[in-house]
Design an enzyme around this catalytic site. Structure first.
Site, mmCIF file in Angstrom:
data_model
loop_
_atom_site.group_PDB
_atom_site.id
_atom_site.type_symbol
_atom_site.label_atom_id
_atom_site.label_comp_id
_atom_site.label_asym_id
_atom_site.label_seq_id
_atom_site.Cartn_x
_atom_site.Cartn_y
_atom_site.Cartn_z
ATOM 1 C CG HIS A 69 -2.121 -0.889 1.059
ATOM 2 N ND1 HIS A 69 -3.401 -0.490 1.366
ATOM 3 C CD2 HIS A 69 -2.224 -2.170 0.605
ATOM 4 C CE1 HIS A 69 -4.249 -1.478 1.117
ATOM 5 N NE2 HIS A 69 -3.563 -2.509 0.661
ATOM 6 C CB CYS A 122 -6.598 -1.001 6.046
ATOM 7 S SG CYS A 122 -6.957 -2.110 7.425
#
Length: 299
Positions: free
Chosen positions: A209, A240
């Protein structure tokens, strides 16, 4: 630089990218988006998740999406499956590959799955066994490998033990996730150097990420170590829900551009990829964050 000869990009945008979007994307738009990406040269697309709609309303149309897309030869269409009920729907929809998931840290696993790590294993084992009986390949995801929003650093030996357990269940491939985007190149080199003592690089994927802008730098380190499978989401979609401030996945368009500039990927049509990115951006409430999309807006 000692680099792999071939690299595979695994597109996770329709699942990991959309699952936390607040604006509901119409089913027909998801189908059209996936069809566009199928024409771009991508060889793997994770199209949805068969999680209960209560938990992820955005993907409540999983069966309809999976049954309605135009499947292209040479493209694997995968979906995330949490349990046996989800697997039944995935088999009904005839996905090519089933993905299971868990976290490397107890706290994140309990928040994400509502179970301890030890309680998660038997649930996943049943899914793997039945998916194999149905003739499906199985992929595993391990989240928070490089850091947890609740516990901070995660012991690499604990991660390796979890990965061992998943491979012993019979999974075909494992995706190692930097779920909250805290990894740095030095850490990536250390962790992956440990991993290669235990597992084949042909069975491991990296899932970075870009929360702190280091996803491509971390990718280069992984490439130098010989890893050659990478997850990404078109336009940098995703994040997330249990990690405040965690931004999206490394962008497929940025990753593909970098790999082509490095001579490591030639199968993806960047123009078609950008068209697909522009299409899904037009259906969202905010612009996509990839560098390639930013450049296209300025041209």
């Amino acid at each position: 630089m000692n680099l792999p000869k071939q690299v595979q990009i695994k597109e996770v945008g329709p699942r990991d990218g959309l699952q936390n979007e607040k604006k509901e994307i119409a089913t027909e738009d998801k189908i059209e988006w996936i069809n566009q990406m199928s024409e771009s040269g991508l060889s793997y697309i994770e199209i949805t998740s068969f999680v209960h709609p209560k938990w992820i309303p955005q993907l409540k149309d999983a069966v309809e999406v999976a049954k309605s897309i135009e499947r292209k030869d040479g493209v694997t269409y995968a979906a995330l499956v949490p349990n046996m009920k989800g697997l039944e729907r995935a088999i009904e929809a005839d996905v090519d590959e089933v993905s299971i998931f868990m976290s490397a840290s107890e706290s994140h696993n309990k928040n994400n799955i509502n179970k301890s790590i030890s309680e998660t294993y038997p649930v996943l084992k049943e899914v793997v066994d039945e998916a194999k009986k149905a003739g499906k390949s199985v992929r595993g995801y391990v989240s928070t490998v490089f850091g947890c929003p609740y516990e901070g650093n995660v012991d690499e030996h604990q991660v390796i033990d979890i990965c061992d357990n998943l491979f012993n269940m019979g999974i075909d491939e494992l995706s190692i996730g930097d779920t909250i985007g805290v990894a740095n190149p030095v850490q990536v080199e250390h962790v992956l150097s440990e991993f290669e003592k235990h597992f084949s690089k042909d069975q491991l994927a990296l899932h970075f990420h870009d929360t702190r802008g280091m996803a491509l730098a971390n990718t280069v380190v992984a490439l130098q170590l010989g890893y050659h499978i990478f997850d990404s989401a078109l336009g940098g979609l995703g994040g997330c829900p249990y990690a405040k401030g965690a931004s999206g996945n490394v962008a497929t368009d940025d990753l593909a551009h970098m790999l082509q500039q490095m001579g490591l990927e030639q199968s993806i049509d960047l123009n078609k990829l950008q068209e697909a990115a522009q299409f899904i951006e037009s259906k969202l409430d905010q612009p996509l964050t990839s560098k390639q999309m930013g450049i296209s807006r300025r041209l």
